[in-house]
Enzyme design. Structure first.
Site, PDB file in Angstrom:
ATOM      1  N   GLU A 181      -5.251  -4.672  10.381  1.00  0.00           N
ATOM      2  CA  GLU A 181      -4.150  -3.551  11.380  1.00  0.00           C
ATOM      3  C   GLU A 181      -4.381  -3.565  12.113  1.00  0.00           C
ATOM      4  O   GLU A 181      -5.199  -2.271  12.171  1.00  0.00           O
ATOM      5  CB  GLU A 181      -4.198  -2.459   9.779  1.00  0.00           C
ATOM      6  CG  GLU A 181      -3.938  -3.172   8.562  1.00  0.00           C
ATOM      7  CD  GLU A 181      -3.211  -2.484   8.064  1.00  0.00           C
ATOM      8  OE1 GLU A 181      -2.887  -2.212   7.064  1.00  0.00           O
ATOM      9  OE2 GLU A 181      -3.901  -1.424   7.509  1.00  0.00           O
ATOM     10  N   ASN A 186       0.514  -0.823   0.099  1.00  0.00           N
ATOM     11  CA  ASN A 186       0.344  -0.326   0.027  1.00  0.00           C
ATOM     12  C   ASN A 186       0.884   1.385   0.297  1.00  0.00           C
ATOM     13  O   ASN A 186       1.619   1.270   1.098  1.00  0.00           O
ATOM     14  CB  ASN A 186      -0.175   0.128   1.166  1.00  0.00           C
ATOM     15  CG  ASN A 186      -1.865   0.878   1.328  1.00  0.00           C
ATOM     16  OD1 ASN A 186      -2.002   2.083   1.032  1.00  0.00           O
ATOM     17  ND2 ASN A 186      -1.925   1.378   3.182  1.00  0.00           N
ATOM     18  N   TRP A 187       0.652   2.025  -0.965  1.00  0.00           N
ATOM     19  CA  TRP A 187       1.682   3.046  -1.341  1.00  0.00           C
ATOM     20  C   TRP A 187       1.524   4.297  -0.492  1.00  0.00           C
ATOM     21  O   TRP A 187       1.993   4.707  -0.623  1.00  0.00           O
ATOM     22  CB  TRP A 187       2.240   3.483  -2.608  1.00  0.00           C
ATOM     23  CG  TRP A 187       3.055   2.501  -3.753  1.00  0.00           C
ATOM     24  CD1 TRP A 187       3.174   0.824  -2.377  1.00  0.00           C
ATOM     25  CD2 TRP A 187       3.359   1.756  -4.915  1.00  0.00           C
ATOM     26  NE1 TRP A 187       3.656  -0.129  -4.032  1.00  0.00           N
ATOM     27  CE2 TRP A 187       3.627   0.763  -4.784  1.00  0.00           C
ATOM     28  CE3 TRP A 187       2.709   3.312  -5.839  1.00  0.00           C
ATOM     29  CZ2 TRP A 187       4.438   0.450  -6.492  1.00  0.00           C
ATOM     30  CZ3 TRP A 187       3.605   2.719  -7.231  1.00  0.00           C
ATOM     31  CH2 TRP A 187       3.910   1.441  -7.608  1.00  0.00           C
ATOM     32  N   LYS A 188       0.395   4.475  -0.084  1.00  0.00           N
ATOM     33  CA  LYS A 188      -0.459   5.916   0.038  1.00  0.00           C
ATOM     34  C   LYS A 188       0.072   6.557  -0.581  1.00  0.00           C
ATOM     35  O   LYS A 188      -0.022   6.307  -1.979  1.00  0.00           O
ATOM     36  CB  LYS A 188       0.117   5.721   1.887  1.00  0.00           C
ATOM     37  CG  LYS A 188      -0.253   4.594   2.198  1.00  0.00           C
ATOM     38  CD  LYS A 188       0.106   4.160   4.079  1.00  0.00           C
ATOM     39  CE  LYS A 188       0.175   3.261   4.725  1.00  0.00           C
ATOM     40  NZ  LYS A 188      -0.832   2.752   5.949  1.00  0.00           N
ATOM     41  N   HIS A 191      -9.401   1.841   5.303  1.00  0.00           N
ATOM     42  CA  HIS A 191      -7.528   1.689   5.456  1.00  0.00           C
ATOM     43  C   HIS A 191      -8.533   2.616   6.987  1.00  0.00           C
ATOM     44  O   HIS A 191      -9.651   3.341   6.733  1.00  0.00           O
ATOM     45  CB  HIS A 191      -6.934   2.028   4.901  1.00  0.00           C
ATOM     46  CG  HIS A 191      -5.550   2.134   5.783  1.00  0.00           C
ATOM     47  ND1 HIS A 191      -5.143   3.369   6.034  1.00  0.00           N
ATOM     48  CD2 HIS A 191      -5.109   1.413   5.140  1.00  0.00           C
ATOM     49  CE1 HIS A 191      -3.978   2.546   7.137  1.00  0.00           C
ATOM     50  NE2 HIS A 191      -3.458   1.935   6.210  1.00  0.00           N
ATOM     51  N   GLY A 229       2.419   2.326  10.888  1.00  0.00           N
ATOM     52  CA  GLY A 229       3.476   3.621  10.589  1.00  0.00           C
ATOM     53  C   GLY A 229       4.133   3.954  12.197  1.00  0.00           C
ATOM     54  O   GLY A 229       5.385   5.556  11.650  1.00  0.00           O
ATOM     55  N   GLU A 256      -6.982   4.775   7.929  1.00  0.00           N
ATOM     56  CA  GLU A 256      -6.553   6.446   7.615  1.00  0.00           C
ATOM     57  C   GLU A 256      -7.493   6.614   6.909  1.00  0.00           C
ATOM     58  O   GLU A 256      -7.967   7.869   6.930  1.00  0.00           O
ATOM     59  CB  GLU A 256      -5.426   6.489   7.126  1.00  0.00           C
ATOM     60  CG  GLU A 256      -4.051   6.217   7.631  1.00  0.00           C
ATOM     61  CD  GLU A 256      -3.012   5.703   6.928  1.00  0.00           C
ATOM     62  OE1 GLU A 256      -2.762   5.372   5.350  1.00  0.00           O
ATOM     63  OE2 GLU A 256      -1.865   5.171   7.874  1.00  0.00           O
ATOM     64  N   GLY A 267       2.593  -1.043   4.419  1.00  0.00           N
ATOM     65  CA  GLY A 267       2.938  -0.009   4.242  1.00  0.00           C
ATOM     66  C   GLY A 267       3.929   0.803   3.398  1.00  0.00           C
ATOM     67  O   GLY A 267       4.786   0.364   2.013  1.00  0.00           O
ATOM     68  N   GLY A 268       4.912   1.301   4.397  1.00  0.00           N
ATOM     69  CA  GLY A 268       6.576   1.502   4.505  1.00  0.00           C
ATOM     70  C   GLY A 268       7.339   0.872   4.002  1.00  0.00           C
ATOM     71  O   GLY A 268       8.002   1.323   2.639  1.00  0.00           O
ATOM     72  N   SER A 324       3.412  -2.186  10.515  1.00  0.00           N
ATOM     73  CA  SER A 324       4.829  -1.830  10.495  1.00  0.00           C
ATOM     74  C   SER A 324       5.852  -3.949  10.501  1.00  0.00           C
ATOM     75  O   SER A 324       6.604  -3.674  10.884  1.00  0.00           O
ATOM     76  CB  SER A 324       5.616  -1.847  12.251  1.00  0.00           C
ATOM     77  OG  SER A 324       5.411  -0.025  12.120  1.00  0.00           O
TER      78      SER A 324
HETATM   79  P1  PGA Z   1       3.257   0.711   7.584  1.00  0.00           P
HETATM   80  O1  PGA Z   1       1.510   0.462   7.328  1.00  0.00           O
HETATM   81  O2  PGA Z   1       3.461  -1.135   7.065  1.00  0.00           O
HETATM   82  O3  PGA Z   1       3.974   1.640   6.851  1.00  0.00           O
HETATM   83  O4  PGA Z   1       2.667   0.455   9.175  1.00  0.00           O
HETATM   84  C1  PGA Z   1       0.954  -0.189   6.901  1.00  0.00           C
HETATM   85  C2  PGA Z   1      -0.962   0.021   6.430  1.00  0.00           C
HETATM   86  O5  PGA Z   1      -0.973   1.503   6.539  1.00  0.00           O
HETATM   87  O6  PGA Z   1      -1.385  -0.654   5.339  1.00  0.00           O
END
Ligand code: PGA
Length: 251
Positions: A168, A9-11, A96, A174, A98, A235-236, A214
């Site tokens: 999640e 997930n590149w956000k 998600h 993050g 967010e 994500g990251g 993470s």
């Molecule tokens: P993260 O994000 O790996 O940066 O913690 C995961 C996500 O929100 O899908």
């Protein structure tokens, strides 16, 4: 049959050119790695979708990170499920944390989005997870149970078969703070049990449940070794092919 999946997930990261480069890097790294034990999905921003679909050339599935709760019409700035599908994308991430916390997406809104996504032939990665205060007060199973019930359990069994669930924990996203493999396994087992109660043991057993928060090359193997953890939503660590591949090859 349950599938292992690693989804990046590149956000809101990468320009179009950078995104196409990353997709090309992932494709090349996958070719170099040979057979991997999971399906790979990339979820770039909307405007990258068409080019990323072309760049990965069928080696990788492509997902949007969201879609609108309405089918079409006067909704300035929104992108519909039909538009997402028309790019060649096969998945959409919905729910998600967010989106839930910054954009006010409730379970009711998400249930509408899930319906539209499925009606337009997309598979759905549906995210659930509790915030820190909910975990600390022991409400995490209730919170996740409610998200599943209100977001997904109105679906028929046939439709539910197109759902991937991503657990999640919001406190792990993050933050560099991962759930322990025991915490992840406990919640994944709870989710599978809830699915079994709703749809039966067979469909629950066939459902892919991803962990996100993470996840990285250093902890993926331990997480993926848990019996109910079928991969990750990343994500990251999905923002470079090298880090992402450490997770893809962690099974
Ligand atoms: P993260 O994000 O790996 O940066 O913690 C995961 C996500 O929100 O899908």
């Amino acid at each position: 049959m349950r599938k292992n999946i690693v989804a990046g997930n590149w956000k809101m990261n990468k320009t179009l050119q950078e995104g196409v480069q990353l997709a090309a890097d992932v494709r090349q790294a996958l070719a170099a790695a040979g057979a991997v034990k999971c399906d790979v999905i990339l979820a770039p921003p909307f405007i990258h979708l068409t080019e990323v679909v072309k760049t990965v050339g069928g080696q990788v599935e492509v997902s949007a990170q969201n879609c609108a709760a309405e089918a079409s019409g006067a909704y300035t700035g929104e992108v519909s499920a039909a538009m997402v599908k028309s790019t060649g994308c096969t998945y959409v991430i919905l729910g998600h944390s967010e989106r839930r916390s910054y954009y006010g997406e409730t379970n009711a809104i998400l249930a509408k989005k899930v319906r539209l996504a499925l009606d337009n032939g997309l598979k759905v990665i549906f995210c659930v997870g509790e915030v820190l205060a909910e975990r600390e007060s022991g409400k995490h199973f209730d919170v996740v149970g409610k998200q599943l019930k209100e977001g997904l359990f109105g679906l028929s069994a046939e439709d539910f078969a197109k759902i991937v669930v991503a657990y999640e924990p919001v406190w792990a996203i993050g933050t560099g703070k991962t759930a322990t493999s025991v915490e992840a396994q406990d919640m994944h087992a709870f989710i599978r049990k809830a699915i079994a109660a709703q749809y039966g043991v067979q469909l629950a057993d066939d459902t892919t449940i991803l962990y996100g928060g993470s996840c990285n090359g250093g902890n993926a193997a331990e997480l993926f070794a848990c019996p109910d953890v079928d991969g990750g939503l990343i994500g990251g660590a999905s923002l470079t092919a090298e880090k992402f591949m450490q997770i893809v090859t962690a099974f």
